[in-house]
Design an enzyme around this catalytic site. Structure first.
Site, short mmCIF file in Angstrom:
data_model
loop_
_atom_site.label_atom_id
_atom_site.label_comp_id
_atom_site.label_asym_id
_atom_site.label_seq_id
_atom_site.Cartn_x
_atom_site.Cartn_y
_atom_site.Cartn_z
N ARG A 142 -24.85 -9.86 -17.12
CA ARG A 142 -25.04 -10.44 -15.69
C ARG A 142 -26.22 -11.44 -15.80
O ARG A 142 -26.15 -12.42 -15.32
CB ARG A 142 -24.90 -9.40 -14.66
CG ARG A 142 -25.00 -9.86 -13.25
CD ARG A 142 -24.78 -8.65 -12.42
NE ARG A 142 -25.80 -7.83 -12.30
CZ ARG A 142 -25.74 -6.70 -11.28
NH1 ARG A 142 -24.85 -6.27 -10.96
NH2 ARG A 142 -26.84 -5.93 -11.50
N LYS B 81 -27.86 -12.67 -9.73
CA LYS B 81 -28.78 -12.07 -9.24
C LYS B 81 -30.37 -12.65 -9.14
O LYS B 81 -30.98 -12.56 -10.00
CB LYS B 81 -28.99 -10.78 -9.98
CG LYS B 81 -29.36 -9.52 -9.09
CD LYS B 81 -29.24 -8.30 -10.00
CE LYS B 81 -29.83 -7.08 -9.02
NZ LYS B 81 -28.95 -6.84 -7.82
N GLU C 41 -20.73 -9.11 1.67
CA GLU C 41 -21.76 -8.04 1.19
C GLU C 41 -22.47 -6.97 2.33
O GLU C 41 -22.36 -7.33 3.44
CB GLU C 41 -22.87 -8.47 0.34
CG GLU C 41 -22.54 -9.50 -0.66
CD GLU C 41 -23.10 -8.85 -2.17
OE1 GLU C 41 -23.48 -7.68 -2.16
OE2 GLU C 41 -23.14 -9.83 -3.10
C1 LIG Z 1 -27.72 -5.83 -7.45
C2 LIG Z 1 -27.08 -6.14 -6.30
C3 LIG Z 1 -25.84 -5.48 -5.94
C4 LIG Z 1 -25.33 -4.12 -6.66
O1 LIG Z 1 -25.24 -4.27 -8.22
P1 LIG Z 1 -25.10 -2.93 -9.14
O2 LIG Z 1 -25.12 -3.70 -10.57
O3 LIG Z 1 -24.14 -2.19 -8.82
O4 LIG Z 1 -26.62 -2.42 -8.94
C5 LIG Z 1 -24.97 -5.67 -5.09
N1 LIG Z 1 -25.19 -6.89 -4.22
C6 LIG Z 1 -26.26 -7.65 -4.39
C7 LIG Z 1 -26.33 -8.68 -3.44
C8 LIG Z 1 -27.21 -7.43 -5.41
O5 LIG Z 1 -28.28 -8.10 -5.69
#
Ligand SMILES: *Cc1c(COP(=O)(O)O)cnc(C)c1O
Length: 345
Positions: A80, A182, A223
């Site tokens: 990722r 991210k 989200e």
């Molecule tokens: C990091 C994140 C998540 C959760 O991801 P995981 O890999 O399950 O920890 C969900 N939504 C957003 C916006 C994120 O930044």
């Protein structure tokens, strides 16, 4: 083991002994090394400070019953981060370097990882950013990749507790923007909606966070704060929204897989319209921090409607099953049939 109150840790920065740091310069990564220094000394022209050329990851190390330590799907975090790097024109951190950094940090700080059963974990924060001499809007001449860790406590102290959420008029991401990667900018943009959601709380109802709708039509859930959404329909299907502007949660895809392969449910990625929330018997937000955060009620600000999903203030049976299975795999109590677990030592 350090003398910490393992059962009552929160989620705050605690300085541990070592962090890992690697530098990218002249087209390549160095070996990287552990350091005790938790301060970064960077150029004032760093692209990360001015233009947000940075990203991060989050994952945990778990103490197993036999004392060994597990990482959960670190290869997926590495992948990722590589995907995020491509979007922001940053060099990829190779999977080997990413996992080695995580393992070294955990090994060097294992005194900070609490005992099995306490709910305490080591939260790992890998991050990558542009630095070096620069002023123009362009990719940086140098990059730093680092991983540090903090001991954190169980998200829910007394078992899974459902929370309330409220929709927001703000968007966290544009349709072809950076919602699916991210980057810190998404989080900076979420601070105000989060604050407004908290301010909308009343003495009877506390809103934990804002629900973001799809930026194009504002009719579908994307989200739940900084977590993904899933629902269990009244006819027992697992549904989670599909969209390019949702951050692909590793927890979400793990739950989807467990729902399908271990619980024999139909598991679907598809549209979740805000006006069709009555189809759900259960719903939850999911991510590394809490695994599952059950949803009690969603208030739809725009249309003045509310949807009560969990009526008795308790998590539903499917949420509980999914949670127990996934936690079981993370802690090595359930068979790891798909190579999700990496043993640190
Ligand atoms: C990091 C994140 C998540 C959760 O991801 P995981 O890999 O399950 O920890 C969900 N939504 C957003 C916006 C994120 O930044």
């Amino acid at each position: 083991m350090k003398d910490l109150d393992w059962n009552n840790l929160g989620f705050s920065y605690i300085k541990t002994d070592y962090r890992f740091i690697a530098h990218w310069k002249d087209g390549k990564w160095d070996e990287g090394k552990l350091t005790t220094d938790n301060m970064l000394h960077i150029h004032e022209g760093s692209t990360e400070i001015h233009y947000g050329q940075q990203c991060f990851e989050g994952l945990k190390a778990y103490r197993c019953k036999d004392g060994s330590i597990n990482l959960f799907r670190p290869d997926q975090n590495a992948k990722r981060m590589q995907h995020t790097s491509d979007r922001l024109l940053m060099p990829r951190v190779p999977t080997e370097l990413f996992i080695r950094a995580c393992k070294e940090v955990v090994k060097a700080n294992q005194e900070w990882l609490g005992p099995y059963g306490s709910g305490a974990t080591l939260y790992l924060r890998p991050f990558l950013f542009g630095t070096g001499e620069n002023i123009g809007v362009k990719t940086a001449p140098e990059f730093i990749f680092s991983v540090f860790c903090c001991p954190v406590g169980a998200y829910f102290k007394g078992g899974l507790a459902p929370s309330n959420f409220i929709t927001t008029d703000y968007d966290r991401a544009a349709p072809m923007g950076t919602g699916g990667v991210k980057v810190g900018g998404n989080y900076a943009a979420s601070l105000l909606p989060h604050e407004l959601a908290a301010e909308a709380s009343t003495p009877e109802r506390k809103f934990a966070d804002a629900i973001y709708l799809d930026p194009k039509t504002h009719t579908k859930i994307e989200e739940v704060g900084a977590a993904n959404f899933f629902g269990i329909t009244k006819d027992n299907k697992f549904i989670t929204p599909a969209s390019e502007s949702i951050l692909p949660s590793i927890t979400k895809y793990s739950l989807l897989y467990i729902a399908k392969e271990r619980l024999g449910m139909e598991a679907i990625e598809g549209d979740v319209y805000i006006d069709q929330l009555n189809q759900f018997a259960e719903a939850g937000a999911c991510g590394t921090a809490a695994v599952i955060s059950p949803i009690e009620r969603i208030d739809d600000l725009e249309n003045g409607k509310s949807y009560v999903i969990s009526k008795d203030g308790k998590p539903g049976p499917v949420c509980e099953k999914l949670y127990n299975k996934l936690r079981g795999i993370q802690y090595g109590d359930e068979p790891d049939t798909h190579g999700w677990v990496t043993i640190v030592e």
